[in-house]
Enzyme design. Structure first.
Site, mmCIF file in Angstrom:
data_model
loop_
_atom_site.group_PDB
_atom_site.id
_atom_site.type_symbol
_atom_site.label_atom_id
_atom_site.label_comp_id
_atom_site.label_asym_id
_atom_site.label_seq_id
_atom_site.Cartn_x
_atom_site.Cartn_y
_atom_site.Cartn_z
ATOM 1 N N ASN A 1 14.156 40.684 35.269
ATOM 2 C CA ASN A 1 15.614 40.631 35.305
ATOM 3 C C ASN A 1 15.982 39.317 35.967
ATOM 4 O O ASN A 1 15.484 39.025 37.048
ATOM 5 C CB ASN A 1 16.141 41.813 36.127
ATOM 6 C CG ASN A 1 17.636 41.739 36.369
ATOM 7 O OD1 ASN A 1 18.364 41.147 35.566
ATOM 8 N ND2 ASN A 1 18.091 42.322 37.462
ATOM 9 N N GLY A 2 16.829 38.507 35.322
ATOM 10 C CA GLY A 2 17.241 37.238 35.935
ATOM 11 C C GLY A 2 16.988 36.085 34.993
ATOM 12 O O GLY A 2 16.803 36.265 33.792
ATOM 13 N N GLU B 1 37.901 44.942 27.069
ATOM 14 C CA GLU B 1 36.500 45.349 27.211
ATOM 15 C C GLU B 1 36.135 46.507 26.301
ATOM 16 O O GLU B 1 35.044 46.552 25.761
ATOM 17 C CB GLU B 1 36.243 45.863 28.637
ATOM 18 C CG GLU B 1 36.172 44.833 29.698
ATOM 19 C CD GLU B 1 35.905 45.509 31.038
ATOM 20 O OE1 GLU B 1 34.822 45.308 31.575
ATOM 21 O OE2 GLU B 1 36.788 46.239 31.540
ATOM 22 N N LYS C 1 26.631 46.033 33.246
ATOM 23 C CA LYS C 1 27.329 46.509 34.440
ATOM 24 C C LYS C 1 27.359 45.471 35.554
ATOM 25 O O LYS C 1 28.374 45.261 36.178
ATOM 26 C CB LYS C 1 26.649 47.796 34.931
ATOM 27 C CG LYS C 1 27.328 48.447 36.120
ATOM 28 C CD LYS C 1 28.690 48.962 35.747
ATOM 29 C CE LYS C 1 29.458 49.508 36.914
ATOM 30 N NZ LYS C 1 30.900 49.582 36.624
ATOM 31 N N TRP D 1 19.697 42.935 28.934
ATOM 32 C CA TRP D 1 20.932 42.216 28.610
ATOM 33 C C TRP D 1 20.498 40.783 28.372
ATOM 34 O O TRP D 1 20.048 40.092 29.283
ATOM 35 C CB TRP D 1 21.930 42.293 29.763
ATOM 36 C CG TRP D 1 23.269 41.720 29.401
ATOM 37 C CD1 TRP D 1 24.276 42.342 28.723
ATOM 38 C CD2 TRP D 1 23.748 40.403 29.724
ATOM 39 N NE1 TRP D 1 25.342 41.480 28.593
ATOM 40 C CE2 TRP D 1 25.052 40.301 29.194
ATOM 41 C CE3 TRP D 1 23.203 39.312 30.393
ATOM 42 C CZ2 TRP D 1 25.814 39.150 29.313
ATOM 43 C CZ3 TRP D 1 23.967 38.154 30.530
ATOM 44 C CH2 TRP D 1 25.261 38.079 29.990
ATOM 45 N N ARG E 1 22.996 48.903 32.614
ATOM 46 C CA ARG E 1 22.790 47.522 33.072
ATOM 47 C C ARG E 1 22.567 46.542 31.917
ATOM 48 O O ARG E 1 22.628 45.323 32.107
ATOM 49 C CB ARG E 1 21.589 47.454 34.018
ATOM 50 C CG ARG E 1 21.743 48.295 35.265
ATOM 51 C CD ARG E 1 20.508 48.175 36.117
ATOM 52 N NE ARG E 1 20.372 46.843 36.637
ATOM 53 C CZ ARG E 1 20.893 46.411 37.768
ATOM 54 N NH1 ARG E 1 21.599 47.231 38.512
ATOM 55 N NH2 ARG E 1 20.715 45.175 38.167
ATOM 56 N N CYS F 1 19.643 43.221 33.624
ATOM 57 C CA CYS F 1 18.726 44.121 32.932
ATOM 58 C C CYS F 1 18.370 45.267 33.878
ATOM 59 O O CYS F 1 18.565 45.170 35.081
ATOM 60 C CB CYS F 1 17.461 43.385 32.543
ATOM 61 S SG CYS F 1 17.789 41.921 31.555
ATOM 62 N N HIS G 1 58.787 31.750 30.701
ATOM 63 C CA HIS G 1 58.254 30.384 30.743
ATOM 64 C C HIS G 1 57.262 30.143 29.612
ATOM 65 O O HIS G 1 56.519 29.171 29.654
ATOM 66 C CB HIS G 1 57.608 30.114 32.105
ATOM 67 C CG HIS G 1 58.592 30.225 33.236
ATOM 68 N ND1 HIS G 1 59.540 29.270 33.487
ATOM 69 C CD2 HIS G 1 58.810 31.212 34.144
ATOM 70 C CE1 HIS G 1 60.279 29.649 34.521
ATOM 71 N NE2 HIS G 1 59.855 30.835 34.930
ATOM 72 N N LYS H 1 40.819 46.114 30.764
ATOM 73 C CA LYS H 1 40.198 47.363 30.312
ATOM 74 C C LYS H 1 40.291 47.476 28.790
ATOM 75 O O LYS H 1 39.360 47.912 28.126
ATOM 76 C CB LYS H 1 40.883 48.584 30.962
ATOM 77 C CG LYS H 1 40.568 48.755 32.433
ATOM 78 C CD LYS H 1 39.250 49.414 32.686
ATOM 79 C CE LYS H 1 38.248 48.721 33.525
ATOM 80 N NZ LYS H 1 38.304 47.672 34.355
ATOM 81 N N GLU I 1 44.599 44.112 35.071
ATOM 82 C CA GLU I 1 43.519 45.100 34.971
ATOM 83 C C GLU I 1 43.689 45.962 33.710
ATOM 84 O O GLU I 1 42.718 46.266 33.014
ATOM 85 C CB GLU I 1 43.492 45.958 36.247
ATOM 86 C CG GLU I 1 42.556 47.155 36.236
ATOM 87 C CD GLU I 1 41.072 46.806 36.109
ATOM 88 O OE1 GLU I 1 40.722 45.630 36.009
ATOM 89 O OE2 GLU I 1 40.262 47.756 36.085
HETATM 90 C C1 F6R Z 1 35.433 45.171 34.485
HETATM 91 C C2 F6R Z 1 34.263 44.988 35.311
HETATM 92 C C3 F6R Z 1 33.874 43.602 35.699
HETATM 93 C C4 F6R Z 1 33.417 43.574 37.160
HETATM 94 C C5 F6R Z 1 32.902 42.175 37.523
HETATM 95 C C6 F6R Z 1 32.494 42.091 38.983
HETATM 96 O O1 F6R Z 1 35.652 46.503 34.151
HETATM 97 O O2 F6R Z 1 33.607 45.927 35.659
HETATM 98 O O3 F6R Z 1 34.911 42.708 35.487
HETATM 99 O O4 F6R Z 1 34.487 43.935 37.974
HETATM 100 O O5 F6R Z 1 31.806 41.845 36.718
HETATM 101 O O6 F6R Z 1 31.490 43.008 39.273
HETATM 102 P P1 F6R Z 1 31.167 43.425 40.758
HETATM 103 O O7 F6R Z 1 32.358 44.101 41.319
HETATM 104 O O8 F6R Z 1 29.987 44.319 40.639
HETATM 105 O O9 F6R Z 1 30.853 42.158 41.505
#
Ligand code: F6R
Length: 619
Positions: free
Chosen positions: A106-107, A496, A614, A80, A27, A2, A512, A493, A489
């Site tokens: 937050n938490g 997401e 985030k 969040w 966030r 959050c 396989h 992307k 990756e």
């Molecule tokens: C994907 C993304 C997440 C973060 C993951 C780790 O686009 O952003 O998969 O990479 O949550 O986050 P950090 O790097 O902040 O520990």
């Protein structure tokens, strides 16, 4: 997870708080809310609050229609959801039963069920399903019993278990905002005649670039002119003051439609910044931040890299590079799996934790476990003053600047740069590569900004591809060696942002099992290694032939002049020629652009994809 904001000063708290929430909305965006200490009808001060499910815009609309009174003390929250559905009632702030105290959080409070039970048995009526409301009631109990807000916060924090940043205001004390943290981010903004609280510095960067980082289990009280830090027992404590080296412009969109697109296009600059000051003109590396002595680095006999999500794909690339350059065995592990499998760690193990935010709870818990086992911990992180680097023995900051788009882009590329630097530095210290070999790779790294720019200059080609596939429901990505994490990756992307089925595979694994997924017309992105590594290159071409023979539509990313693969490419995306180990820096970029553009065409919110936030500050 959050975003939280607190303010006390001379300005309208409503405006400062809402603006702070706007910059923290990445966030979490399940709901937003605000509480102020404002003048009441009988001359005393009272709490006024508004909170709305959904994005911040809903709250802004509500308070525009029903203007909040003038006030210079306030708190705000963008959520969040963890406990309870994202509705108006569960939105923060939560108030005590007598509306004396308002709290944002937050938490996760792990012992909240027991505390809630205790409150209910004492006759409290809790309105929401959240753990936070319990904290509001407990703090209010303390205040009603005569404690000032700071003491009340300290007393309650000693009873709480789990991870939390709490921020509170008291209706009868407009002079202060009190906050506390355990395992969750909190930073203080130091102004003149005003002070701020934020989950991160974006919350107040418009007003001040002087920040105070709090330690674990600390409480901070801000008034207009003072900031006082204590531990949970009330003993005086110190924070660490620092200057933020970016400004509001860096946290704004700068003419782009999305933060994500802006951040993709910032990558050439971000790569250059990540390299800045870390090598001399002879290619000799200087990593002053690695506060682990050369002797200790020479004694390392194993490296374990831990991370989650995109950062874990950076770890996968790092393994190829570090093992190749240093010959030190290197394991990679998802942070959330790491400490539950009883990993073998010794004093000679180097644990590398990669985290853009520096706040990911799974990674934080993993490094604490590693430290308990006496391993050395080095963080690769983008966020100055965040918890993971603070708790590590050493840190390499990635210097990407603020990453606001929820999907990581420049964060990832600069993590790769930091991993390469670490691998080369270890090779330099341990003598596993000659100086001129290291200098040659450093030279290639220094050229990567221009190479990435070349790929960006060709963005229209990728945008046209997104237009062509905007109705697709499934996409595959394949790669080998360092191209395998790139494939993963690319798929992440797309999941997401476009919410469509996307899978990444090691190309060698296709036959396989996953090849059964291939059907006529299925788009498959194929990341082809440079021709320097003949075997890898040829094997990749065989995989492409195999899927093409079954009707897949191949979108091939390969060196611009790779005429061995072009006959098998339905669509060709040219890449600059770079060494195999560095290819992820250029090969990832078209995949980022594709996901961003496809999601835009599908009408999705690219910066705030559904269900995500985030930084994942809960386990
Ligand atoms: C994907 C993304 C997440 C973060 C993951 C780790 O686009 O952003 O998969 O990479 O949550 O986050 P950090 O790097 O902040 O520990």
């Amino acid at each position: 997870m959050c975003g939280i904001v607190g303010y006390v000063g001379e300005k309208q708290a409503r405006d400062v708080v809402v603006e702070g929430l706007r910059l923290l909305e990445y966030r979490g965006y399940d709901s937003a809310g605000i509480a102020l200490v404002a003048g009441g009808e009988l001359g005393q001060t009272v709490l006024v609050s508004d909170k709305r499910a959904g994005k911040l815009a809903n709250l802004e609309k509500a308070i525009a229609e029903d203007a909040l009174p003038a006030a210079t003390t306030g708190i705000g929250h963008t959520r969040w959801a963890t406990h309870g559905a994202p509705n108006d009632v569960n939105a923060h702030p939560h108030l005590g039963p007598q509306r004396r105290v308002a709290v944002v959080h937050n938490g996760i409070l792990e012992n909240f069920a027991r505390l809630r039970d205790e409150l209910e048995r004492a006759g409290h009526d809790l309105l929401s399903e959240t753990d936070t409301e319990v904290a509001a009631h407990l703090i209010e109990n303390e205040v009603l019993a005569g404690a000032d807000l700071t003491t009340a916060m300290q007393n309650v924090c000693r009873r709480l278990e789990g991870a939390f940043t709490l921020v509170a205001i008291d209706a009868h004390d407009p002079s202060r905002v009190v906050a506390a943290r355990r395992n969750s981010p909190l930073v203080v903004g130091l102004g003149v005649g005003e002070n701020f609280i934020g989950s991160d510095v974006a919350a107040f960067i418009e007003h001040t670039r002087e920040a105070l980082e709090l330690g674990q289990d600390q409480v901070v009280t801000i008034t207009r002119d003072a900031v006082a830090v204590s531990d949970f027992d009330g003993n005086e404590a110190q924070g660490r003051q620092y200057h933020v080296d970016w400004d509001l412009a860096a946290a704004e969109k700068d003419g782009y439609d999305w933060f994500m697109r802006k951040e993709i296009f910032e990558q050439p600059r971000a790569i250059a910044d990540a390299l800045l000051g870390r090598h001399d003109e002879n290619g000799q590396l200087q990593l002053d931040e690695v506060r682990i002595s050369d002797d200790e680095l020479r004694d390392i006999d194993k490296i374990v890299i831990i991370a989650c999500g995109t950062s874990n794909y950076a770890a996968m690339v790092a393994k190829y590079a570090i093992e190749h350059w240093t010959r030190i065995p290197c394991e990679i592990e998802l942070s959330h799996e790491f400490r539950y499998r009883d990993p073998i760690l010794t004093r000679n193990t180097l644990v590398v934790a990669i985290s853009q935010s520096g706040e990911t709870a799974d990674t934080l818990m993993a490094i604490r476990h590693a430290k308990k086992q006496k391993a050395k911990v080095l963080a690769i992180c983008n966020t100055n003053g965040s918890t993971i680097p603070r708790e590590s023995d050493a840190v390499i900051y990635t210097h990407a600047g603020p990453e606001i788009g929820v999907a990581s882009t420049k964060g990832f590329l600069t993590q790769l740069v930091a991993c390469y630097l670490l691998g080369l530095y270890l090779a330099q210290v341990r003598g596993t590569k000659y100086g001129d070999e290291i200098a040659a790779v450093v030279g290639e790294l220094a050229a990567m900004s221009d190479r990435v720019q070349q790929v960006l200059d060709d963005a229209d080609r990728v945008y046209a591809l997104a237009e062509r596939f905007k109705d697709t429901t499934s996409v595959l990505f394949i790669g080998r060696h360092a191209g395998f994490p790139v494939a993963l990756e690319g798929a992440l992307k797309l999941k997401e942002l476009a919410y469509i089925h996307a899978e990444g595979f090691a190309a060698g694994e296709l036959k396989h099992g996953p090849i059964a997924l291939i059907e006529p017309g299925l788009p498959v992105f194929c990341v082809v290694p440079p021709r320097g590594r003949d075997q890898l290159h040829d094997k990749m071409i065989s995989a492409i032939q195999e899927i093409r023979a079954r009707g897949a539509l191949t979108i091939v990313l390969a060196e611009a002049d790779d005429d061995e693969v072009t006959p098998y490419a339905d669509v060709f995306i040219p890449l600059p020629t770079v060494p195999t180990l560095l290819q992820p820096l250029v090969a990832t970029v078209p995949l980022q652009l594709f996901a961003c553009e496809l999601a835009t065409l599908m009408g999705h919110d690219v910066d705030q994809p559904r269900n995500l936030a985030k930084s994942v500050t809960v386990e």
